[in-house]
Design a protein around this motif. Structure first.
Motif, PDB file in Angstrom:
ATOM      1  N   UNK A  52       0.815  -1.214   0.000  1.00  0.00           N
ATOM      2  CA  UNK A  52       0.000   0.000   0.000  1.00  0.00           C
ATOM      3  C   UNK A  52       0.850   1.266   0.000  1.00  0.00           C
ATOM      4  N   UNK A  53       2.155   1.088   0.058  1.00  0.00           N
ATOM      5  CA  UNK A  53       3.052   2.244   0.155  1.00  0.00           C
ATOM      6  C   UNK A  53       2.918   3.137  -1.069  1.00  0.00           C
ATOM      7  N   UNK A  54       2.836   4.433  -0.853  1.00  0.00           N
ATOM      8  CA  UNK A  54       2.701   5.403  -1.942  1.00  0.00           C
ATOM      9  C   UNK A  54       3.989   6.184  -2.125  1.00  0.00           C
ATOM     10  N   UNK A  55       4.353   6.528  -3.381  1.00  0.00           N
ATOM     11  CA  UNK A  55       3.585   6.245  -4.594  1.00  0.00           C
ATOM     12  C   UNK A  55       3.712   4.805  -5.056  1.00  0.00           C
ATOM     13  N   UNK A  56       4.693   4.075  -4.568  1.00  0.00           N
ATOM     14  CA  UNK A  56       4.821   2.663  -4.891  1.00  0.00           C
ATOM     15  C   UNK A  56       5.277   2.428  -6.321  1.00  0.00           C
TER      16      UNK A  56
END
Length: 309
Positions: free
Chosen positions: A275-279
Motif C-alpha cells: 500500500x506504500x505510496x507512490x509505490x
C-alpha cells in the motif's frame, strides 16, 4: 552518499558474504568493501561486524539496510514513473508466486506483456506465502500471487483472483473404482505424494483432512506441483492438486481427476501488492489489469485431451 553504496550494502545483507555480494553487483570485492567503509565514515556508525570473515551487520547496519531498500525502491519507482510518462511502461516487473498458484500466473503476465510491450517479466514461482510478503516489504518483488488471509496486514492490498479447490489425481485404472467425486477418506487410503509440510498449500490440505478426522501419511513429498503429476503418471502414486493445474496440463492421458468432497472447500487466491505510496508503477498497472481479468473463468477452460500417448 551514493546509490551505489546503498546497493552494495543491500547486496551484502542479502548474500551474507563479501565475495558473493561483489559478484552480484558486478564489482571487485575490494571496491565493494571500500564503498561500504566510506558509507560507514559518512554515517559515522559501524555497519558491518568484521572479523576474519563476514560476521553479519551491526544493529545500526540492519536498520540502515531497511532505509537503503526503501530509497532504492523509490529511485526505481521514480525512474519507471518517468519512463511511463514518456514512452509507456518499460523495465522489469518481478512477480512472486506460491507453487500451487504458479499455473495461473500466465493469465496475468500474458495480457500484461501484450499491453506493455517494453516490459520484461521475472516470475519466482517457488515462494512460500510468508516469503512473498517478506519480499514485498523488502522491495525484492513488485507483486505476489498467494493465498489471501483474513488478517492480511494494512501494509498490503489484494485483488482476489479465484477460489482454489482440490481434485484427487490418480491413474485411470485406480480411478475406475471412484464415482464422479471422491472423499478425503477415499484419498487417505491411497499411496499419496503431496507437497511438503512447510508449504501453505500442504497446510491447507492438512486442515481439510483434519476436518474429516484424518491425518495424511504421504509416502513422498515435494515442493513442485509438476513433480506430483510426474509421479502419478508412473502408476504408483495418487495425489491431491489444485484444480488450477488442470488448466495447465489438462487431465493427462492415463490419469483421472475427480473433485474432492466431504468436505468440499475452497481457498481464496489473489494478487498482493504493498500500500506504500507512490509505490511501483509496474505493480499498480498489474493490479489494475487483475481487477479487469476474469481469472476464475479462464481456469475453468481446460486444454484439449492430448489423446493416446
Amino acid at each position: 552518499m551514493l546509490f551505489r553504496q546503498l546497493e552494495y550494502l543491500v547486496a551484502l545483507s542479502r548474500e551474507r558474504h563479501f565475495a558473493r555480494a561483489a559478484q552480484a553487483c558486478f564489482v571487485s570485492q575490494p571496491a565493494l568493501s571500500e564503498a561500504i567503509r566510506k558509507l560507514e565514515e559518512e554515517l559515522d556508525v559501524p555497519l558491518v561486524r568484521r572479523g576474519r570473515k563476514y560476521e553479519g551487520l551491526t544493529p545500526e547496519g540492519e536498520r540502515i539496510v531497511v532505509w537503503a531498500q526503501r530509497i532504492l525502491a523509490d529511485r526505481d519507482a521514480l525512474k519507471n514513473e518517468v519512463d511511463a510518462l514518456r514512452t509507456g511502461l518499460s523495465g522489469r516487473i518481478r512477480i512472486g508466486s506460491v507453487p500451487t498458484a504458479s499455473g495461473a500466473v500466465s493469465l496475468l503476465t500474458g495480457p500484461f506483456c501484450a499491453e506493455h510491450p517494453l516490459v520484461t517479466v521475472e516470475v519466482r514461482a517457488d515462494l512460500q506465502s510468508e516469503e512473498i510478503l517478506r519480499q514485498l516489504q523488502n522491495f525484492e518483488i513488485d507483486a505476489g500471487i498467494t493465498y489471501l488471509h483474513r488478517g492480511l496486514s494494512e501494509h498490503f492490498q489484494s485483488v482476489p483472483l479465484y477460489e482454489e479447490r482440490y481434485v484427487l489425481l490418480t491413474t485411470a485404472a485406480d480411478g475406475l473404482a471412484l464415482p464422479t467425486t471422491a472423499t478425503w477418506a477415499d484419498a487417505s487410503t491411497l499411496p499419496l505424494c503431496l507437497l511438503t509440510e512447510a508449504m501453505q498449500g500442504r497446510k491447507v490440505l492438512d486442515g481439510l483432512f483434519a476436518e474429516a478426522g484424518l491425518r495424511p501419511s504421504p509416502r513422498l513429498e515435494t515442493d513442485s506441483v509438476a513433480t506430483l503429476f510426474a509421479h502419478v503418471r508412473t502408476g504408483r502414486w495418487a495425489s491431491i492438486v489444485p484444480h488450477t493445474w488442470l488448466h495447465v496440463f489438462g487431465v493427462p492421458h492415463g490419469m483421472r481427476a475427480v473433485p474432492l468432497v466431504e468436505p468440499a472447500r475452497s481457498v481464496p487466491v489473489g494478487l498482493v501488492i504493498t500500500t506504500r505510496e507512490p509505490g511501483s508503477v509496474m505493480a499498480r498497472a498489474l493490479a489494475d489489469l487483475a481487477r479487469h481479468t476474469d481469472v476464475a473463468a479462464a481456469l475453468e477452460r481446460l486444454p484439449a485431451d492430448p489423446g493416446p500417448a
